[in-house]
Design a protein around this motif. Structure first.
Motif, PDB file in Angstrom:
ATOM      1  N   ARG A  73       0.844  -1.231  -0.164  1.00  0.00           N
ATOM      2  CA  ARG A  73      -0.035  -0.028   0.097  1.00  0.00           C
ATOM      3  C   ARG A  73       0.711   1.318  -0.042  1.00  0.00           C
ATOM      4  NH1 ARG A  73      -1.202   2.600   4.755  1.00  0.00           N
ATOM      5  NH2 ARG A  73      -3.199   3.361   4.211  1.00  0.00           N
ATOM      6  N   TYR A  74       2.108   1.196   0.431  1.00  0.00           N
ATOM      7  CA  TYR A  74       2.875   2.314   0.771  1.00  0.00           C
ATOM      8  C   TYR A  74       3.620   2.649  -0.908  1.00  0.00           C
ATOM      9  CZ  TYR A  74       2.339   1.113   5.587  1.00  0.00           C
ATOM     10  OH  TYR A  74       1.925   0.807   6.648  1.00  0.00           O
ATOM     11  N   PRO A 127       2.398   2.708  -4.296  1.00  0.00           N
ATOM     12  CA  PRO A 127       1.603   2.224  -5.470  1.00  0.00           C
ATOM     13  C   PRO A 127       2.136   2.434  -6.893  1.00  0.00           C
ATOM     14  CG  PRO A 127       0.885   4.460  -4.446  1.00  0.00           C
ATOM     15  CD  PRO A 127       1.942   3.545  -3.683  1.00  0.00           C
ATOM     16  N   GLU A 128       3.129   3.245  -7.013  1.00  0.00           N
ATOM     17  CA  GLU A 128       3.867   3.381  -8.160  1.00  0.00           C
ATOM     18  C   GLU A 128       4.673   2.196  -8.435  1.00  0.00           C
ATOM     19  OE1 GLU A 128       7.010   5.288  -5.084  1.00  0.00           O
ATOM     20  OE2 GLU A 128       4.608   4.637  -5.374  1.00  0.00           O
ATOM     21  N   LEU A 129       5.118   1.557  -7.369  1.00  0.00           N
ATOM     22  CA  LEU A 129       6.007   0.339  -7.740  1.00  0.00           C
ATOM     23  C   LEU A 129       4.962  -0.858  -8.023  1.00  0.00           C
ATOM     24  CD1 LEU A 129       8.915   0.128  -5.210  1.00  0.00           C
ATOM     25  CD2 LEU A 129       9.025   0.999  -7.721  1.00  0.00           C
ATOM     26  N   VAL A 130       3.638  -0.916  -7.695  1.00  0.00           N
ATOM     27  CA  VAL A 130       2.846  -1.879  -8.125  1.00  0.00           C
ATOM     28  C   VAL A 130       2.572  -1.754  -9.399  1.00  0.00           C
ATOM     29  CG1 VAL A 130       0.455  -2.802  -7.620  1.00  0.00           C
ATOM     30  CG2 VAL A 130       1.884  -2.164  -5.784  1.00  0.00           C
ATOM     31  N   ASP A 131       2.288  -0.726 -10.094  1.00  0.00           N
ATOM     32  CA  ASP A 131       1.749  -0.164 -11.322  1.00  0.00           C
ATOM     33  C   ASP A 131       3.097  -0.709 -12.135  1.00  0.00           C
ATOM     34  OD1 ASP A 131      -0.515   0.683 -10.849  1.00  0.00           O
ATOM     35  OD2 ASP A 131       0.332   2.904 -10.904  1.00  0.00           O
ATOM     36  N   ALA A 132       4.620  -0.508 -11.712  1.00  0.00           N
ATOM     37  CA  ALA A 132       5.625  -0.767 -12.501  1.00  0.00           C
ATOM     38  C   ALA A 132       5.819  -2.100 -12.737  1.00  0.00           C
ATOM     39  CB  ALA A 132       6.805  -0.069 -11.885  1.00  0.00           C
ATOM     40  N   VAL A 133       5.611  -2.924 -11.507  1.00  0.00           N
ATOM     41  CA  VAL A 133       5.498  -4.525 -11.475  1.00  0.00           C
ATOM     42  C   VAL A 133       4.779  -5.070 -12.678  1.00  0.00           C
ATOM     43  CG1 VAL A 133       5.190  -6.530 -10.325  1.00  0.00           C
ATOM     44  CG2 VAL A 133       6.514  -4.471  -9.318  1.00  0.00           C
ATOM     45  N   LYS A 134       3.759  -4.458 -12.500  1.00  0.00           N
ATOM     46  CA  LYS A 134       2.552  -5.185 -13.674  1.00  0.00           C
ATOM     47  C   LYS A 134       3.000  -4.804 -14.964  1.00  0.00           C
ATOM     48  CE  LYS A 134      -1.426  -4.581 -10.336  1.00  0.00           C
ATOM     49  NZ  LYS A 134      -2.765  -3.784 -10.390  1.00  0.00           N
ATOM     50  N   ARG A 135       3.588  -3.709 -15.169  1.00  0.00           N
ATOM     51  CA  ARG A 135       4.277  -3.264 -16.418  1.00  0.00           C
ATOM     52  C   ARG A 135       5.393  -4.045 -16.995  1.00  0.00           C
ATOM     53  NH1 ARG A 135       4.584   1.709 -15.459  1.00  0.00           N
ATOM     54  NH2 ARG A 135       7.130   1.714 -15.504  1.00  0.00           N
ATOM     55  N   GLU A 136       6.260  -4.143 -16.182  1.00  0.00           N
ATOM     56  CA  GLU A 136       7.706  -4.652 -16.447  1.00  0.00           C
ATOM     57  C   GLU A 136       8.050  -5.994 -16.252  1.00  0.00           C
ATOM     58  OE1 GLU A 136       9.420  -2.597 -18.134  1.00  0.00           O
ATOM     59  OE2 GLU A 136       8.265  -0.998 -18.003  1.00  0.00           O
ATOM     60  N   LEU A 137       7.688  -6.733 -14.849  1.00  0.00           N
ATOM     61  CA  LEU A 137       7.952  -8.057 -14.700  1.00  0.00           C
ATOM     62  C   LEU A 137       7.030  -9.165 -15.479  1.00  0.00           C
ATOM     63  CD1 LEU A 137       8.735  -7.641 -10.861  1.00  0.00           C
ATOM     64  CD2 LEU A 137      10.147  -7.267 -12.776  1.00  0.00           C
ATOM     65  N   PRO A 138       7.638 -10.197 -15.444  1.00  0.00           N
ATOM     66  CA  PRO A 138       7.002 -11.338 -15.835  1.00  0.00           C
ATOM     67  C   PRO A 138       5.620 -11.484 -15.138  1.00  0.00           C
ATOM     68  CG  PRO A 138       9.389 -12.037 -15.730  1.00  0.00           C
ATOM     69  CD  PRO A 138       8.929 -10.685 -14.961  1.00  0.00           C
ATOM     70  N   GLU A 139       4.698 -12.239 -16.026  1.00  0.00           N
ATOM     71  CA  GLU A 139       3.312 -12.278 -15.489  1.00  0.00           C
ATOM     72  C   GLU A 139       3.256 -13.081 -14.249  1.00  0.00           C
ATOM     73  OE1 GLU A 139      -0.977 -11.676 -16.424  1.00  0.00           O
ATOM     74  OE2 GLU A 139       0.736 -11.063 -17.257  1.00  0.00           O
ATOM     75  N   ARG A 140       3.965 -13.972 -13.841  1.00  0.00           N
ATOM     76  CA  ARG A 140       3.766 -14.848 -12.776  1.00  0.00           C
ATOM     77  C   ARG A 140       5.236 -15.148 -12.114  1.00  0.00           C
ATOM     78  NH1 ARG A 140       2.264 -19.639 -12.571  1.00  0.00           N
ATOM     79  NH2 ARG A 140       0.966 -19.606 -10.628  1.00  0.00           N
ATOM     80  N   GLN A 144       9.951   8.182   5.164  1.00  0.00           N
ATOM     81  CA  GLN A 144       8.829   8.937   5.237  1.00  0.00           C
ATOM     82  C   GLN A 144       7.604   8.419   4.292  1.00  0.00           C
ATOM     83  OE1 GLN A 144       9.752  13.041   4.408  1.00  0.00           O
ATOM     84  NE2 GLN A 144      11.748  12.983   5.280  1.00  0.00           N
ATOM     85  N   ARG A 145       7.978   7.373   3.339  1.00  0.00           N
ATOM     86  CA  ARG A 145       7.049   6.715   2.534  1.00  0.00           C
ATOM     87  C   ARG A 145       5.973   5.915   3.359  1.00  0.00           C
ATOM     88  NH1 ARG A 145       7.324   6.668  -2.943  1.00  0.00           N
ATOM     89  NH2 ARG A 145       4.950   6.006  -2.576  1.00  0.00           N
ATOM     90  N   ILE A 146       6.371   5.447   4.519  1.00  0.00           N
ATOM     91  CA  ILE A 146       5.730   4.703   5.280  1.00  0.00           C
ATOM     92  C   ILE A 146       4.747   5.655   6.240  1.00  0.00           C
ATOM     93  CG2 ILE A 146       5.654   2.780   6.993  1.00  0.00           C
ATOM     94  CD1 ILE A 146       6.850   2.347   4.373  1.00  0.00           C
ATOM     95  N   HIS A 147       3.598   5.714   5.679  1.00  0.00           N
ATOM     96  CA  HIS A 147       2.702   6.569   6.388  1.00  0.00           C
ATOM     97  C   HIS A 147       1.170   5.860   6.374  1.00  0.00           C
ATOM     98  CE1 HIS A 147       0.387  10.393   7.070  1.00  0.00           C
ATOM     99  NE2 HIS A 147       1.693  11.043   7.284  1.00  0.00           N
ATOM    100  N   ARG A 184      -1.676  10.775   1.936  1.00  0.00           N
ATOM    101  CA  ARG A 184      -0.435  11.416   1.900  1.00  0.00           C
ATOM    102  C   ARG A 184       0.604  10.146   0.970  1.00  0.00           C
ATOM    103  NH1 ARG A 184       3.318  15.376   3.546  1.00  0.00           N
ATOM    104  NH2 ARG A 184       5.215  14.051   4.559  1.00  0.00           N
ATOM    105  N   ILE A 185       0.101   8.806   1.253  1.00  0.00           N
ATOM    106  CA  ILE A 185       0.709   7.872   0.273  1.00  0.00           C
ATOM    107  C   ILE A 185       0.454   8.320  -1.224  1.00  0.00           C
ATOM    108  CG2 ILE A 185       0.818   5.654  -0.549  1.00  0.00           C
ATOM    109  CD1 ILE A 185      -0.160   4.709   2.382  1.00  0.00           C
ATOM    110  N   ARG A 186      -0.465   8.583  -1.536  1.00  0.00           N
ATOM    111  CA  ARG A 186      -0.559   9.153  -2.994  1.00  0.00           C
ATOM    112  C   ARG A 186       0.229  10.116  -3.486  1.00  0.00           C
ATOM    113  NH1 ARG A 186      -6.293   7.827  -1.895  1.00  0.00           N
ATOM    114  NH2 ARG A 186      -6.473   9.913  -1.418  1.00  0.00           N
ATOM    115  N   MET A 187       0.144  11.258  -2.655  1.00  0.00           N
ATOM    116  CA  MET A 187       0.908  12.515  -2.708  1.00  0.00           C
ATOM    117  C   MET A 187       2.600  12.191  -2.985  1.00  0.00           C
ATOM    118  SD  MET A 187       3.262  14.989  -1.246  1.00  0.00           S
ATOM    119  CE  MET A 187       2.653  15.140   0.527  1.00  0.00           C
ATOM    120  N   LEU A 188       2.958  11.367  -2.021  1.00  0.00           N
ATOM    121  CA  LEU A 188       4.471  10.889  -1.818  1.00  0.00           C
ATOM    122  C   LEU A 188       4.932  10.068  -2.973  1.00  0.00           C
ATOM    123  CD1 LEU A 188       4.859  10.372   1.985  1.00  0.00           C
ATOM    124  CD2 LEU A 188       5.902  12.209   0.704  1.00  0.00           C
ATOM    125  N   ALA A 189       4.009   9.291  -3.580  1.00  0.00           N
ATOM    126  CA  ALA A 189       4.186   8.438  -4.747  1.00  0.00           C
ATOM    127  C   ALA A 189       4.276   9.213  -5.876  1.00  0.00           C
ATOM    128  CB  ALA A 189       2.838   7.345  -4.837  1.00  0.00           C
TER     129      ALA A 189
END
Length: 362
Positions: free
Chosen positions: A57-58, A60-73, A95-98, A103-108
């Protein structure tokens, strides 16, 4: 999520050594961030910390990047880092752990993180925990050869001489040292089968207070200070690694320096717990990290000087707890300033990332 390896999974660890090991090893930079194992099963992604707690949850930009760049499974071991210009900034990463979603969306958006991959634990329906590291590395490079930022593959080398050069050079980019991994090891969660060589320096600090140990009336930690350019004694961290017998001895050694009246002490404001003190991370100030932990302290006349070992600075403070080395009765408190600190030469962080899918070599 239905992968050949599912969370929770404890990462494999490294044990500290004093000198760079030699042998059939793969050397990598030691990244200064949050250890993270990424689990991806299609649109399901979980980022798991070293303590096997979710970080998803902290970042979200990496979650999107994982879906875009890493293998499906896949299951990929690595590090979450936060880049500021040409260096890594661990303080901003913390500071990203909030707790607040807004606040998380803003820091992302304002301080986006990156993920540096250094091991492949599963792909498709194949678990790779029993596969030797050298083979896992080759698969990692092949699968992630074309990934784009903020996903990276750590550079690696089988050259001892290159590892020594990296150890000296990469600190300027905010890295922690070098990791040496035996090529033949399988992946064993929570086992210290790798080696880490970290930077350690020494400096002389003023001892201006102490905290009691949680177990009773013995010294828990010494509060350390350095004088800044304005002649103000800045709190830089603590020294806390003492045997229990030594903690008891310190009570008597420090007794003559204890102050019942804080008037005139350079950290007098800290006892008041005012907002300025809390904002400056002073002893006794409550933070989101300390919670309800008792951070009360005992003031000492700022006359004692000790030598401590430290690994790195984070802004004006020691990055980790310092290690007490010895008292320095030959040094004056006024001589304990920031000028004595060794500053690493700046290094281009792009060269440390080294291009995604960097191959082992000098």
């Amino acid at each position: 999520m239905d992968l050949p390896i599912n969370p929770p999974l404890a990462p494999m660890l490294a044990k500290a050594v004093k000198t760079m090991p030699e042998g059939d090893l793969l050397y990598e930079p030691k990244w200064d961030g949050f250890r993270c194992i990424v689990f991806r099963d299609g649109d399901e992604v979980e980022l798991s910390s070293r303590g096997e707690r979710p970080l998803t949850r902290y970042f979200p930009e990496l979650v999107d990047a994982v879906k875009r760049e890493l293998p499906e499974r896949c299951v990929v071991d690595g590090e979450i880092v936060l880049r500021q210009g040409q260096v890594l900034n661990f303080d901003m990463l913390q500071q990203r752990i909030h707790p607040a979603a807004s606040r998380i969306r803003m820091l992302a958006d304002t301080t986006p993180a990156s993920f540096v991959a250094f091991d492949l634990l599963a792909v498709g329906d194949q678990a790779l925990l029993d596969t030797p590291l050298g083979e896992r590395r080759a698969l990692l490079e092949a699968l992630l050869a074309d990934v784009r930022p903020p996903i990276h593959v750590t550079i690696a080398s089988d050259s001892y001489e290159t590892a020594l050069r990296w150890f000296d050079e990469f600190e300027g980019a905010g890295l922690d040292g070098v990791i040496a991994k035996p090529r033949g090891i399988t992946y064993e969660p929570d086992k210290r089968l790798m080696f880490k060589v970290k930077h350690e320096r020494t400096c002389d600090c003023v001892v201006a207070g102490f905290r009691w140990h949680k177990s009773g009336p013995i010294v828990g930690s010494l509060l350390l200070g350095l004088y800044n350019d304005q002649g103000t004694l800045q709190h830089v961290g603590v020294a806390a690694s003492f045997p229990m017998k030594r903690r008891a001895e310190l009570v008597e050694e420090l007794r003559p320096y204890r102050m019942d009246d804080l008037a005139g002490h350079p950290w007098e404001a800290w006892a008041r717990q005012d907002e300025a003190a809390a904002a400056d991370r002073m002893p006794g100030a409550v933070s989101r990290w300390s919670g309800k932990k008792d951070l009360s302290w005992v003031a000492l006349r700022p006359d004692l000087v000790c030598e401590v070992a430290y690994e790195a600075m984070e802004g004006e403070r020691f990055r980790h707890t310092a290690r007490f080395r010895r008292w320095r009765p030959d040094r004056t408190p006024a001589s304990c300033d920031y000028e004595q600190l060794e500053v690493p030469v700046a290094y281009d962080l792009d060269d440390v990332f080294g291009g995604n899918g960097a191959r082992p070599g000098p």
